[in-house]
Design a protein around this motif. Sequence first.
Motif, PDB file in Angstrom:
ATOM      1  N   MET A 220      -0.861 -30.388 -17.456  1.00  6.84           N
ATOM      2  CA  MET A 220      -0.190 -31.257 -18.423  1.00  6.84           C
ATOM      3  C   MET A 220      -0.600 -30.829 -19.816  1.00  6.84           C
ATOM      4  N   ALA A 221       0.177 -31.235 -20.792  1.00  2.00           N
ATOM      5  CA  ALA A 221      -0.101 -30.899 -22.180  1.00  2.00           C
ATOM      6  C   ALA A 221       0.431 -32.009 -23.069  1.00  2.00           C
ATOM      7  N   ARG A 222      -0.016 -32.002 -24.323  1.00  8.82           N
ATOM      8  CA  ARG A 222       0.494 -32.947 -25.317  1.00  8.82           C
ATOM      9  C   ARG A 222       1.236 -32.146 -26.380  1.00  8.82           C
ATOM     10  N   LEU A 223       2.498 -32.502 -26.606  1.00  6.95           N
ATOM     11  CA  LEU A 223       3.316 -31.790 -27.576  1.00  6.95           C
ATOM     12  C   LEU A 223       2.809 -32.041 -29.000  1.00  6.95           C
ATOM     13  N   ARG A 224       2.921 -31.021 -29.831  1.00  6.65           N
ATOM     14  CA  ARG A 224       2.651 -31.215 -31.256  1.00  6.65           C
ATOM     15  C   ARG A 224       3.693 -32.178 -31.836  1.00  6.65           C
ATOM     16  N   PRO A 225       3.389 -32.827 -32.961  1.00 10.09           N
ATOM     17  CA  PRO A 225       4.274 -33.881 -33.482  1.00 10.09           C
ATOM     18  C   PRO A 225       5.732 -33.478 -33.671  1.00 10.09           C
ATOM     19  N   SER A 226       5.991 -32.271 -34.095  1.00 11.81           N
ATOM     20  CA  SER A 226       7.366 -31.896 -34.415  1.00 11.81           C
ATOM     21  C   SER A 226       8.037 -31.052 -33.337  1.00 11.81           C
ATOM     22  N   VAL A 227       7.399 -30.904 -32.183  1.00 13.25           N
ATOM     23  CA  VAL A 227       7.909 -30.012 -31.138  1.00 13.25           C
ATOM     24  C   VAL A 227       8.678 -30.816 -30.097  1.00 13.25           C
ATOM     25  N   THR A 228       9.845 -30.295 -29.699  1.00 12.15           N
ATOM     26  CA  THR A 228      10.653 -30.931 -28.663  1.00 12.15           C
ATOM     27  C   THR A 228      10.362 -30.296 -27.307  1.00 12.15           C
ATOM     28  N   GLN A 229      10.822 -30.963 -26.273  1.00 10.37           N
ATOM     29  CA  GLN A 229      10.648 -30.422 -24.922  1.00 10.37           C
ATOM     30  C   GLN A 229      11.369 -29.080 -24.776  1.00 10.37           C
ATOM     31  N   GLU A 230      12.543 -28.957 -25.349  1.00 12.89           N
ATOM     32  CA  GLU A 230      13.292 -27.698 -25.264  1.00 12.89           C
ATOM     33  C   GLU A 230      12.539 -26.567 -25.947  1.00 12.89           C
ATOM     34  N   ALA A 231      11.938 -26.849 -27.104  1.00 16.64           N
ATOM     35  CA  ALA A 231      11.154 -25.819 -27.795  1.00 16.64           C
ATOM     36  C   ALA A 231       9.936 -25.426 -26.977  1.00 16.64           C
ATOM     37  N   ALA A 232       9.312 -26.399 -26.320  1.00 15.79           N
ATOM     38  CA  ALA A 232       8.158 -26.090 -25.477  1.00 15.79           C
ATOM     39  C   ALA A 232       8.558 -25.196 -24.308  1.00 15.79           C
ATOM     40  N   ASN A 233       9.721 -25.445 -23.716  1.00 11.42           N
ATOM     41  CA  ASN A 233      10.186 -24.586 -22.624  1.00 11.42           C
ATOM     42  C   ASN A 233      10.410 -23.152 -23.112  1.00 11.42           C
ATOM     43  N   ARG A 234      10.974 -23.017 -24.308  1.00 16.83           N
ATOM     44  CA  ARG A 234      11.177 -21.668 -24.857  1.00 16.83           C
ATOM     45  C   ARG A 234       9.832 -20.988 -25.117  1.00 16.83           C
ATOM     46  N   ASP A 235       8.861 -21.757 -25.573  1.00 18.26           N
ATOM     47  CA  ASP A 235       7.543 -21.206 -25.855  1.00 18.26           C
ATOM     48  C   ASP A 235       6.864 -20.718 -24.574  1.00 18.26           C
ATOM     49  N   VAL A 236       6.928 -21.531 -23.521  1.00 14.50           N
ATOM     50  CA  VAL A 236       6.326 -21.138 -22.244  1.00 14.50           C
ATOM     51  C   VAL A 236       7.043 -19.914 -21.674  1.00 14.50           C
ATOM     52  N   ALA A 237       8.371 -19.889 -21.765  1.00 13.25           N
ATOM     53  CA  ALA A 237       9.121 -18.732 -21.277  1.00 13.25           C
ATOM     54  C   ALA A 237       8.700 -17.461 -22.013  1.00 13.25           C
ATOM     55  N   ARG A 238       8.386 -17.588 -23.298  1.00 12.98           N
ATOM     56  CA  ARG A 238       7.929 -16.434 -24.081  1.00 12.98           C
ATOM     57  C   ARG A 238       6.599 -15.894 -23.563  1.00 12.98           C
ATOM     58  N   MET A 239       5.734 -16.790 -23.059  1.00 12.93           N
ATOM     59  CA  MET A 239       4.386 -16.382 -22.653  1.00 12.93           C
ATOM     60  C   MET A 239       4.302 -15.860 -21.223  1.00 12.93           C
ATOM     61  N   ILE A 240       5.303 -16.115 -20.393  1.00 10.89           N
ATOM     62  CA  ILE A 240       5.222 -15.697 -18.986  1.00 10.89           C
ATOM     63  C   ILE A 240       5.053 -14.191 -18.846  1.00 10.89           C
ATOM     64  N   PRO A 241       5.829 -13.339 -19.545  1.00  8.43           N
ATOM     65  CA  PRO A 241       5.583 -11.895 -19.431  1.00  8.43           C
ATOM     66  C   PRO A 241       4.171 -11.492 -19.883  1.00  8.43           C
ATOM     67  N   THR A 242       3.602 -12.246 -20.835  1.00  8.31           N
ATOM     68  CA  THR A 242       2.234 -11.959 -21.281  1.00  8.31           C
ATOM     69  C   THR A 242       1.244 -12.193 -20.146  1.00  8.31           C
ATOM     70  N   VAL A 243       1.502 -13.209 -19.331  1.00 10.00           N
ATOM     71  CA  VAL A 243       0.629 -13.492 -18.185  1.00 10.00           C
ATOM     72  C   VAL A 243       0.614 -12.293 -17.236  1.00 10.00           C
ATOM     73  N   TRP A 244       1.807 -11.747 -16.934  1.00 10.73           N
ATOM     74  CA  TRP A 244       1.879 -10.611 -15.996  1.00 10.73           C
ATOM     75  C   TRP A 244       1.084  -9.405 -16.515  1.00 10.73           C
ATOM     76  N   GLY A 245       1.055  -9.234 -17.826  1.00  9.47           N
ATOM     77  CA  GLY A 245       0.362  -8.072 -18.373  1.00  9.47           C
ATOM     78  C   GLY A 245      -1.100  -8.294 -18.682  1.00  9.47           C
ATOM     79  N   SER A 246      -1.613  -9.531 -18.472  1.00  9.11           N
ATOM     80  CA  SER A 246      -2.990  -9.844 -18.868  1.00  9.11           C
ATOM     81  C   SER A 246      -3.960  -9.947 -17.701  1.00  9.11           C
ATOM     82  N   PHE A 247      -3.445 -10.104 -16.483  1.00 11.99           N
ATOM     83  CA  PHE A 247      -4.332 -10.273 -15.328  1.00 11.99           C
ATOM     84  C   PHE A 247      -3.855  -9.375 -14.186  1.00 11.99           C
TER      85      PHE A 247
END
Length: 824
Positions: A220-247
Amino acid sequence: MVELFSNQLRQVVRRLLHAPMFTLVTLLTVAIGVGANIAVFSVVEGVLLKPLPYPHAEKLVGLWHKAPALHLDNLNMAPSNYFIYREQNHSFTDIGLYQGDSVSVTGQTSPEQVRALDVTDGLLPVLGVPPMLGRWFSHADDAPGSPNTILLSYGYWQRRFGGSRSVLGQNLKVDGKLRQIIGVMPQSFRFLDWEQPELFLPLQLDRNKTTLGEFSYEGMARLRPSVTQEAANRDVARMIPTVWGSFPPPPGFSLTLFKQLNMQANVRPLRQDVVGDVGSLLWILMGSIGVVLLIACANVANLLLVRAEGRHQELAVCSALGASRARIAGEFLLESFVIGLAGSALGLTLAWGALRLLIAMAPEGLPRVHDIGIDLPGLAFTAGVALLCSLLFGCIPALRYASARPGTGMREGGRTLSQGRERHRTRNILVVVQVSLAFVLLICSGLMIRTFRALTHVAPGYDTTAPILTLHIDIPEAEIPDPVKVVRTQSAILDKLAAIPSVTSAALANSVPMDGGAWHDPVYAQDRNYTDGSMPALRLFKFYSPGMFRTLGIPLVAGRDFTWTDTYDKLPVAIVSENFAREYWGSAQKALGRRIRVSTKDDWREVIGVAGDVHDEGMSKDAPTIAYWPIMMNHFESNDVQVRRYVMLAIRGPLAGSQGLMNQVRQAVWSVDANLPLADVHPLDYYYTKSMARTSFTLAMLGVAAGMALLLGIVGLYGVIAYSASQRRREIGIRIALGAQRNRIIGMFVQQGLVLTAAGIVCGILVALAVTRLLSSLLFHVSPIDPITYGCACLALSAAAALASYIPSRRTTAVDPVEALRAE
């Protein structure tokens, strides 16, 4: 104006008091309809509408993923994702991981198995609920190799330490390790809708040892004050390829395999994780109880029409003397508001008791039960319903009689004029509405009865009728580090249990059917081709000791069971379910001798047996394909040696569930190891009943709603026929005097009732065809347009209508024609 209103109010109250039977019936009808709606609304409000009990709960989100390649919409978090998301996100103030646990607490009186929660240091700050004593876990507490610390729940602090504030700094022996108590959570704190954890432990994930995979944690996480759920989904999608390359991938798995998952972000409100899919069920129940309220309003409207017709001469005189239509209509509406408010007040009292009953009947697992109650929104709902009801059943007589012409009303007072059809029409329409709504609820209830019957006729795949006791034991690694000694301890416990005279068999496993303790992982077959890095299908994993199939009553359709030689020698063997064997090799016999494994680094394991299919995930779901493994193995899931330490004992015997047997079981276990607590003691059929609980609850609630609707609808029909017959007493007397047969006259009234019922059924069928599609997700092997259900509902409603028409018509025709004519 105030004086005028006060005078009218006194007149309304006086008229109601002068007709006590009418007042009592209308008040009870309104109270039942309103009370049922308040009770169900309180459940809906507490479960679905009330915010979670955390500061700014609307900013809390659950961290999930989708894996289209595996057809998974709810893939959990993994440590690799957690580290990258926490370090590189732009959307969250912080992130936390958590995992349910069960730990053994020793060193204080008798050993105890305690429900616990393993968390990262950011989880409790994300929720925003500080400890009442001490502090949260720090980053240092959550670091690998740090001193062992622990947080207590308020209940555990009170129970084990008597609420002593000097508990901070004391040590508690958990799973054989001493942990320092650093804090106590407040009494009001509840973790989501989980069964309340009593202890909180830091996860202490090691980033340097983390590999890809292990999607077994919730986040679970707590959204920053100005961040929407849709923006959070885009942010997580951006980080998924980073996960594959980091471990790195775990041994035996390739990086390509993880990339082919096509993993996607699925950040969603935390409330959704708490509530789950129960929302559709509760809204269906709310709708069904709302229909009961509409029927109740139609019933009261009919009663008010009958009462108004008794006053039509009085109203005509008032109109002739200058009373305006608005004043006459206002008087009708005032009477309806008095009835509506008084009935709703009585309904609020009934709702309190009905709510207690609802909570008691609620299926285990209904979320947020502790948040259910009649509060300010419930009172506001009561006021709104009272006003709505008053308008619904007050407008009809107001519109009907406020516009009546004075001359018409006075002419209709003549004793020689029979009642016109126009005065019947409104009441008949109301009866048709009541019958049609009652028919819809009968159909819904009938479909759930058919669903429940279909579920009970499905063979679960194991013996649900045999007396079998289940309980958990856990052997911590700190107590017995050697895997072989763990198995020998478990075997010794089974021998002690088998020696109890009333026990016919005993065995152990990581889980029993429908307890939710198993998990899914991929299984490779040696004789099948896999393209480079492709992922095989996921199978349910079970770990069984010898004799577990026999104890649970699961048939072996081919081959043999595990033996203790297989377990102690760690022979590479496995058993699969029959549907697994059919899918891969066509039949159970052809599966014998085939070889399977979990990863490319594991040993190939020979299939030595095929077990019957088991509905492990509930009776409403297809039996999953299952791979059964021994409780101790070499080279499994890339581990050198793996042993099941947290296991469930299954004890079969005629006295299973009795306190006497439980005492003997406790003595048998503690004679082998006095530090082993016994937990989660249940009969095996507890899990079967739990899996059916939601269907049973829905059936009961829809059945109650349908019964109330049928009763109110039939009462309405009875009232129309009774009133019609009473108004035609003179006509009936003349017919009988001229030689008409009483049975024929009764048949005339019964026919009238059946015609109204038929019209209601036709309208009800049209409504039901649309409404029952909303039930599709709750049905099992039953069509929303099931002809048997529709036929039975038609017959039941017609029979009840015939009876409701027969009784008043028979009483009316029993009158002496001379007396009837003289009364006129």
